[in-house]
Design a protein around this motif. Structure first.
Motif, short mmCIF file in Angstrom:
data_model
loop_
_atom_site.label_atom_id
_atom_site.label_comp_id
_atom_site.label_asym_id
_atom_site.label_seq_id
_atom_site.Cartn_x
_atom_site.Cartn_y
_atom_site.Cartn_z
N ASP A 194 0.86 -1.18 0.00
CA ASP A 194 0.00 0.00 0.00
C ASP A 194 0.90 1.24 0.00
O ASP A 194 1.57 1.52 0.99
CB ASP A 194 -0.91 -0.02 1.22
CG ASP A 194 -2.02 1.01 1.12
OD1 ASP A 194 -1.98 1.87 0.22
OD2 ASP A 194 -2.95 0.96 1.96
N SER A 218 -1.92 3.62 -4.25
CA SER A 218 -1.97 2.33 -4.94
C SER A 218 -1.95 1.21 -3.91
O SER A 218 -1.00 1.09 -3.13
CB SER A 218 -0.78 2.20 -5.90
OG SER A 218 -0.74 0.91 -6.48
N SER A 220 -2.05 -2.84 -3.63
CA SER A 220 -1.91 -4.11 -4.33
C SER A 220 -2.21 -5.23 -3.34
O SER A 220 -1.60 -5.31 -2.27
CB SER A 220 -0.49 -4.26 -4.89
OG SER A 220 -0.32 -5.52 -5.50
N ASP A 235 -5.25 -4.75 -8.02
CA ASP A 235 -4.69 -3.45 -7.73
C ASP A 235 -5.84 -2.46 -7.65
O ASP A 235 -6.69 -2.39 -8.55
CB ASP A 235 -3.71 -3.01 -8.82
CG ASP A 235 -2.45 -3.86 -8.84
OD1 ASP A 235 -1.97 -4.20 -7.74
OD2 ASP A 235 -1.94 -4.17 -9.93
N LYS A 237 -6.26 1.54 -7.27
CA LYS A 237 -5.42 2.74 -7.32
C LYS A 237 -6.20 3.93 -7.86
O LYS A 237 -7.20 3.77 -8.56
CB LYS A 237 -4.18 2.48 -8.17
CG LYS A 237 -4.46 2.04 -9.58
CD LYS A 237 -3.18 1.74 -10.36
CE LYS A 237 -2.45 0.54 -9.82
NZ LYS A 237 -1.24 0.18 -10.61
#
Length: 249
Positions: A194, A218, A220, A235, A237
């Motif tokens: 993160d 973002s 993940s 993901d 984001k």
């Protein structure tokens, strides 16, 4: 004479600057995060246009923090993220042991709360701050897929994880600053990364520090169904915009 007066002024300001670094600080941040999900949920179920077709949506981020000059005792930050994305798509796949071959409606709730304990490195640089510590992240969300024929299948996304935390902030004499932070954990086939990058401006307001901020976050997320309720490789984001307020005493 002018040199003497200037030297005296600098010496007089030095204790004030040192004292400013020793203030207790309480603050809060609030922002809106426009997030979009890509990747797969539960093995081969795409969350993009060729599958669940999840839309981008606005989530809320709220942070409160307390910092102090006491050695060895950590500073504290509590951050809550509320994010729910919906979508309408068509899949021919199995989700949570239920087979779907039809148009489906999906709701993905990725709400989570972070409790971070962190320390600052004592750097002799006036405009650079480096913090490190640990985050306990609790996910309190769910994922559900609904179809006319197959019905509705839901799974909980409830888990608590410890994560390593790091942050770097660079300021300027003009009120403009930049910051980056990361939370990370990896174990087995599970990994969460993160990251956020922030650009802000401190408004020239006395007594309290008020800043306008914008940036990019973002998240993940990779999970293994042998450890959590569902496989995921996604993901999430997007950009965020908000404001912060802090007060020293």
């Amino acid at each position: 004479m002018k040199k003497t007066a200037l030297a005296a002024a600098i010496l007089a300001m030095a204790p004030v600057a040192a004292q400013a670094d020793l203030l207790f600080t309480v603050g809060a941040k609030a922002s809106v995060w426009n997030a979009e999900a890509t990747g797969q949920l539960d093995k081969n179920v795409s969350v993009e246009k060729d599958g669940l077709n999840l839309d981008s949506d606005n989530g809320n981020q709220l942070t409160v923090f307390f910092e102090h000059p006491l050695p060895f005792i950590p500073n504290v930050k509590l951050k809550q993220t509320a994010l729910e994305v919906d979508g309408n798509g068509t899949i021919n796949a199995t989700f949570a042991d239920q087979y779907f071959n039809e148009a489906v409606a999906t709701k993905l709730d990725l709400a989570h709360t972070d409790l971070t304990l962190y320390w600052g490195l004592p750097l002799p640089l006036p405009y650079i701050d480096i913090n490190f510590g640990l985050t306990a992240r609790q996910f309190d969300g769910s994922a559900s897929v609904s179809g006319t024929t197959a019905g509705t299948k839901s799974v909980d996304l409830d888990l608590t994880l410890p994560m390593a935390y790091g942050e770097v902030k660079v300021g300027t004499p003009f009120g403009i600053y930049a910051a980056a932070d990361v939370n990370y954990i990896g174990f087995g086939d599970n990994k969460i990364t993160d990251m956020s990058a922030t650009l802000g401006y401190d408004l020239p307001i006395p007594v309290v520090d008020i800043a306008l901020e914008g940036g990019y976050r973002s998240l993940s997320l990779q999970t293994d169904s042998s450890d959590v309720d569902i496989d995921a490789d996604m993901d999430i984001k997007g950009a965020f915009f908000g404001a912060s307020l802090s007060l020293g005493f």
